[in-house]
Write an enzyme that holds these catalytic residues in place. Structure first.
Site, PDB file in Angstrom:
ATOM      1  N   GLY A   1       0.684  -1.309   0.060  1.00  0.00           N
ATOM      2  CA  GLY A   1       0.140   0.488  -0.258  1.00  0.00           C
ATOM      3  C   GLY A   1       0.768   0.816  -0.109  1.00  0.00           C
ATOM      4  CG  LEU A   2       3.438   1.365  -2.146  1.00  0.00           C
ATOM      5  CD1 LEU A   2       4.678   0.990  -3.553  1.00  0.00           C
ATOM      6  CD2 LEU A   2       5.044   1.466  -0.617  1.00  0.00           C
ATOM      7  N   GLY A   3       0.238   4.714  -1.268  1.00  0.00           N
ATOM      8  CA  GLY A   3      -1.220   5.784  -1.176  1.00  0.00           C
ATOM      9  C   GLY A   3      -0.433   7.425  -0.735  1.00  0.00           C
TER      10      GLY A   3
ATOM     11  CG  MET B   1      -0.838   8.539   5.794  1.00  0.00           C
ATOM     12  SD  MET B   1      -1.452   7.740   7.119  1.00  0.00           S
ATOM     13  CE  MET B   1      -0.084   7.498   8.146  1.00  0.00           C
TER      14      MET B   1
ATOM     15  CG  ASP C   1      -0.104   0.988  -4.379  1.00  0.00           C
ATOM     16  OD1 ASP C   1      -0.390   1.287  -3.363  1.00  0.00           O
ATOM     17  OD2 ASP C   1      -0.760   0.895  -5.495  1.00  0.00           O
ATOM     18  NE  ARG C   2      -5.752  -2.074  -5.700  1.00  0.00           N
ATOM     19  CZ  ARG C   2      -7.428  -1.870  -4.744  1.00  0.00           C
ATOM     20  NH1 ARG C   2      -8.412  -2.562  -5.187  1.00  0.00           N
ATOM     21  NH2 ARG C   2      -7.068  -0.636  -4.253  1.00  0.00           N
TER      22      ARG C   2
ATOM     23  CE  LYS D   1      -4.644   7.507  13.964  1.00  0.00           C
ATOM     24  NZ  LYS D   1      -5.825   7.380  12.986  1.00  0.00           N
TER      25      LYS D   1
ATOM     26  CD  GLU E   1      -8.050  13.630  13.610  1.00  0.00           C
ATOM     27  OE1 GLU E   1      -8.552  13.603  12.757  1.00  0.00           O
ATOM     28  OE2 GLU E   1      -6.898  13.110  14.042  1.00  0.00           O
ATOM     29  CE1 TYR E   2     -13.013  11.411  13.292  1.00  0.00           C
ATOM     30  CE2 TYR E   2     -15.740  11.424  14.180  1.00  0.00           C
ATOM     31  CZ  TYR E   2     -14.742  11.507  12.884  1.00  0.00           C
ATOM     32  OH  TYR E   2     -14.767  10.222  11.738  1.00  0.00           O
TER      33      TYR E   2
END
Length: 335
Positions: free
Chosen positions: A32-34, A36, A55-56, A189, A196-197
């Site tokens: 997964g190289l999006g 983040m 990654d796809r 997390k 955070e919300y």
């Protein structure tokens, strides 16, 4: 380039590199190289680690299948998964379970629900493969500033991943914690995102009230003045000022903000444990309200999510009103 633009385009500071020199170098796989995952790969490589990414999208990948990734790594292997929660994560772990060997470790660094972690750990344990769940915070700023990490798992499995944790965390003593058993990282997390919300909602409500009165003539500079010497100074406040510098009255944004799922999980966990969370619950419901009309407060929420996580925003001309889902480990990975 303005001083604000320069602040957003600094290269990784030297202290970030010094942070990891005491840790041994390692080789690991990253799936997964999006938004983040790609930056995490780069930060670990700058620390001297060898990261093989899949990654796809073949333009992002170093290898073109999970089997090729596993075959390229020496044992015991560490494979870090950064894909969307739910079925994509489950499918990835199912395939890895068939490819990895006893003594290897899988790290789930996405925004998975903590209740899925024990199931994943048990599935992998049948093959002798360890499992660590890791909540990751830092968004699109993590490459420069480092990522806050909250991880759960056995001490043995965590030790195999520790050099990667040391590379990714911020400079200094804090920013990384072994939170407990499997599931503890994602639970921590989740609570972080619930807080955070509520913090974003408070800034948004204050901003809307300031904008509503005639006597305050420069709301942006009021926010900027709070950055020094006040008890509410924070990174979120800094990001709010960045957003207002880009669009002083947020007039280009539609008042719509998606919820990532973790806010809902936090409220559900509070109900299960009989813990009152009125502020966090109200901030979640405010997100729901944003889908009914053009909420001024949600303009600020949307602007803040875009600042720290690169989440998509919608303009007033976009009547679809769809903000990209995902927290600051953003999918393809936060969100």
């Amino acid at each position: 380039m303005s001083r604000h633009a320069r602040a957003r385009h600094r290269t990784v500071p030297e202290p970030a590199a010094r942070n990891v020199k005491e840790s041994p170098q390692m080789e690991l796989g990253l799936i997964g190289l999006g938004k983040m995952g790609g930056n995490m790969r780069e930060r670990m490589r700058r620390a001297g680690h060898t990261v093989i990414g899949y990654d796809r999208n073949p333009e992002l990948a170093d290898v073109h299948s999970l089997r090729e990734l596993v075959d390229a790594l020496p044992g015991p292997r560490v494979v870090w998964v950064m894909v969307p929660a739910g079925e994509p994560t489950q499918a990835t772990i199912d395939e890895l379970a068939q490819l990895l060997s006893p003594g290897d470790v899988v790290v789930d660094g996405g925004n998975s629900r903590w209740t899925d972690d024990e199931k994943h750990a048990a599935e992998l344990a049948e093959r002798g493969v360890g499992f660590v769940d890791c909540g990751v915070s830092g968004g699109v700023w993590g490459l420069e500033n480092g990522y806050a990490l909250m991880y759960g798992g056995s001490a043995e499995d965590v030790a195999k991943v520790q050099p990667a944790f040391d590379a990714l965390k911020p400079e200094g003593e804090f920013g990384s914690v072994h939170a407990g058993k499997v599931g503890a990282g994602h639970f921590a997390k989740m609570v972080h995102n619930g807080i955070e919300y509520a913090m974003m909602q408070a800034f948004a409500e204050g901003w809307e009230l300031l904008e509503a009165v005639d006597s305050v003539t420069d709301v942006r500079e009021v926010f900027r003045s709070w950055q020094q010497g006040t008890v509410i100074r924070s990174w979120l406040l800094d990001l709010a000022v960045n957003a207002l510098d880009d669009d002083q009255h947020l007039g280009r944004l539609r008042g719509f903000a998606q919820d990532s799922g973790e806010g809902r999980w936090t409220v559900e966990a509070a109900i299960d444990h009989a813990v009152p969370l009125p502020a966090i619950t109200a901030s979640l419901f405010a997100r729901f309200a944003s889908r009914q009309d053009d909420s001024p407060q949600m303009k600020m929420i949307a602007a803040l999510r875009n600042q720290f996580g690169g989440h998509a925003v919608t303009s007033k001309s976009d009547h679809l009103g769809a903000d990209a889902p995902g927290a600051d480990v953003a999918p393809p990975v936060g969100g």
